[in-house]
Design a protein around this motif. Structure first.
Motif: not given
Ligand code: ATP
Length: 589
Positions: A1, A3, A127, A131, A193, A197-198, A244, A321
């Motif tokens: 995704m 960001y 999630t 974030k 991003s 995502n982690q 990542q 976020d």
């Protein structure tokens, strides 16, 4: 995704933080802004005073002697002010940091307390919350300020260079700066991003670590030799995260290196242009010193602006976020009028064509449930594991909205709103809270108004027989903070004591005695029956002998009510209840 942040007008993130910190800590906010405002004038004061001192020295004559001394003293004062200014700024930032950490945590928790139970259980909400927690309000503010201060400094440096005719140099510097800002912003968004995502895999790693160190899980983990399996699952998540992170580092280092290369080239070009121009035009030594200082300032300001701009781009994504968590739909606030007119008339509950599905489940947990629970009636929900009894209780408590159909609550003639049901309800849950705090708080959870009312708390403790293992109200329980350790049954007695603190219009006991020994269970059950005398009460139980004493039994199977009636009626119909009852009875003879 990929960001990206929504560009909104009027710097909403900046204004939000400024307003919040100003309201919470006016003194340090003012100190922070004043010190930042002063930093640029002090710097330029230093630069120009140095220039004039050098010019005066170059054209020295006895009359300029006093001027030189005055300017040198001024320069010293400015250097002193610069040091003082930066110390005061550091103090303001340290104080604002604690305010901002607390405010962020508080705002997120406050928001969480206003979300519906259904939304809270959704993993996507968890999630989102994780974030949101990555934002640092003080960093966001400081990055905005940093960008502004560096930008102003850069513009003034450019103006000074233009005044002395270095137009080409100004154009080159501006071009390089714009290119760097663009590249660093892109890099920041990409890196951010990846980090965002982690969050769920970090949650999994934390969960596995907790399993490996938690005293409740350790015995089984050792018994079943699960450690190496858990380690390998953890390693898998770590490896994934590491890959990542590796990508993240490659991105950022490539850009950092490019940025350094550009700066080296720019540095060389600037010095060459300045040296050639000044050398050929015979300018004053003061101007030469000024331009040299400007060029060295440029090589501080340009990388600083680029770095802080990239950090700001990252923080702005985090702010998105954060606001997206704060934008989640809240439950409607409780009805204040009903609150103040609280009475303890027993509650009537009407369930009509009720269907319910958990957001994370594919199929309905409850289907086609119809029932009317009359005021003062004592009800038992029975059924096999996973049949939906606790779910039905949660809906009757108004904790989840029906997927289809409806539930209505009445006290006398007045209808009670779903959100007000819990105010007049006393519940002992299957998974009750075990507060690693003093006994007082554990019991007072049933009615926080009694937290300092020792006699009521002690009476509740006595009724639940939670006072016979040598504890006092202020004894700390739970091993996490060094309190005394309690057995499952002892914890359960504390939970039961909570129910004795209140007059509820509806009382619910969801398997409240599972951890009690048979004698204590019998006693607890007698007390529930007594408590239920004046009010509507529901007990969820697997012990069918208890259901003999209630007014009506509902047998739940795969989310549906398959039988209902008194014990005698159900035993007469020769159905599933009778079979279950006889099966249990046979275990005791
Ligand atoms: N929070 C939840 N999210 C998703 N599914 C859930 C949740 N809670 C329960 N369920 C599912 O709903 C079904 C019914 O669970 P529930 O706890 O209501 O049953 P129960 O009759 O009280 O069981 P038990 O007697 O074992 O306590 C189960 O299949 C369970 O997996």
């Amino acid at each position: 995704m990929e960001y990206t942040y929504k560009e909104r007008c009027c710097l909403p993130d900046f204004l939000y933080v400024v307003k919040l910190l100003y309201v919470k800590d006016r003194r340090n906010s003012l100190l922070y802004f004043i010190t930042n405002l002063l930093s640029a004038p002090i710097l330029f004061g230093e630069l120009f005073t140095t220039k004039y001192v050098v010019d005066l020295i170059q054209n020295f004559n006895p009359n300029t002697y006093q001027h030189i001394l005055l300017l040198v003293s001024l320069l010293m004062v400015m250097l002193y002010l610069a040091g003082l200014n930066s110390s005061l700024r550091a103090i303001a930032i340290t104080n604002l940091t604690s305010t901002s950490i607390y405010e962020l945590e508080h705002t997120i928790l406050e928001k969480t307390s206003k979300l519906s139970t259904a939304l809270l259980e959704d993993p996507a909400t968890k999630t989102k919350r994780e974030k949101a927690k990555r934002l640092s309000l003080i960093d966001l503010l400081d990055q905005w300020t940093g960008v502004t201060v560096h930008l102003i400094t850069l513009v003034v440096l450019m103006v000074v260079l233009s005044v002395y005719g270095f137009y080409i140099l100004v154009l080159i510097i501006l071009g390089v700066q714009i290119l760097q800002l663009y590249l660093m912003k892109r890099m920041s968004q990409k890196v951010e991003s990846i980090s965002a995502n982690q969050t769920s895999s970090v949650r999994m790693i934390n969960y596995l670590v907790d399993l490996l160190i938690n005293r409740n899980s350790i015995p089984e983990i050792r018994m079943y030799r699960m450690s190496s399996y858990l380690f390998s699952s953890m390693k898998e998540s770590f490896t994934n995260n590491f890959k990542q992170m590796h990508r993240k580092v490659i991105y950022s280092e490539t850009l950092n290196f490019s940025q350094r290369l550009i700066m080296i080239l720019l540095n060389g070009t600037t010095i060459a242009i300045l040296a050639i121009t000044i050398g050929s035009s015979g300018q004053s030594a003061g101007l030469f010193v000024l331009l040299l200082q400007i060029s060295s300032q440029l090589f501080i300001v340009i990388p600083a602006l680029t770095r802080v701009y990239a950090d700001l781009a990252k923080s702005r994504l985090r702010y998105e976020d954060y606001t997206s968590y704060l934008d989640l739909e809240e439950q409607v606030l409780r009805d204040q009028e009903v609150n103040s007119n609280r009475n303890t008339d027993p509650m009537k509950v009407q369930v009509h064509q009720l269907f319910f599905r958990y957001p994370t489940n594919a199929k309905n947990t409850l289907s086609n449930v119809n029932m009317t629970i009359h005021p003062g009636e004592r009800i038992a929900f029975v059924g096999e594991n996973g049949s939906g009894k606790s779910t039905l209780v949660k809906l009757i408590l108004g904790l989840y909205p029906a997927t289809a159909g409806n539930i209505q609550w009445f006290k006398g003639e007045n209808e009670v709103l779903a959100l007000n049901v819990t105010q007049d309800t006393r519940v002992v849950f299957q998974d009750f809270i075990k507060l690693q705090r003093p006994i007082r708080e554990n019991i007072a959870l049933g009615n926080m108004a009694t937290i300092h009312d020792d006699s009521r708390l002690l009476a509740a403790m006595k009724k639940a027989e939670a006072d016979n293992y040598g504890v006092r109200l202020d004894t700390l329980v739970g091993p996490q903070f060094g309190g005394i350790d309690l057995s499952g049954g002892q914890w359960q007695r504390l939970a039961i004591a909570r129910a004795y603190l209140n007059d509820g219009a509806l009382m619910i006991f969801d398997e409240p005695t599972a951890a009690l020994d048979p004698y204590a269970e019998q006693q607890a059950f007698d007390t529930f029956m007594k408590l239920g005398d004046q009010r509507t009460s529901i007990i969820v139980t697997h012990r069918l002998y208890m259901s003999k004493f209630v007014d009506r039994i509902f047998l739940v199977e795969q989310g549906e009510i398959v039988e209902s009636g008194t014990h005698e009626e159900l035993m007469r119909v020769d159905g599933k209840y009778k079979k279950m009852f006889n099966r249990q009875s046979s275990l005791y003879v």
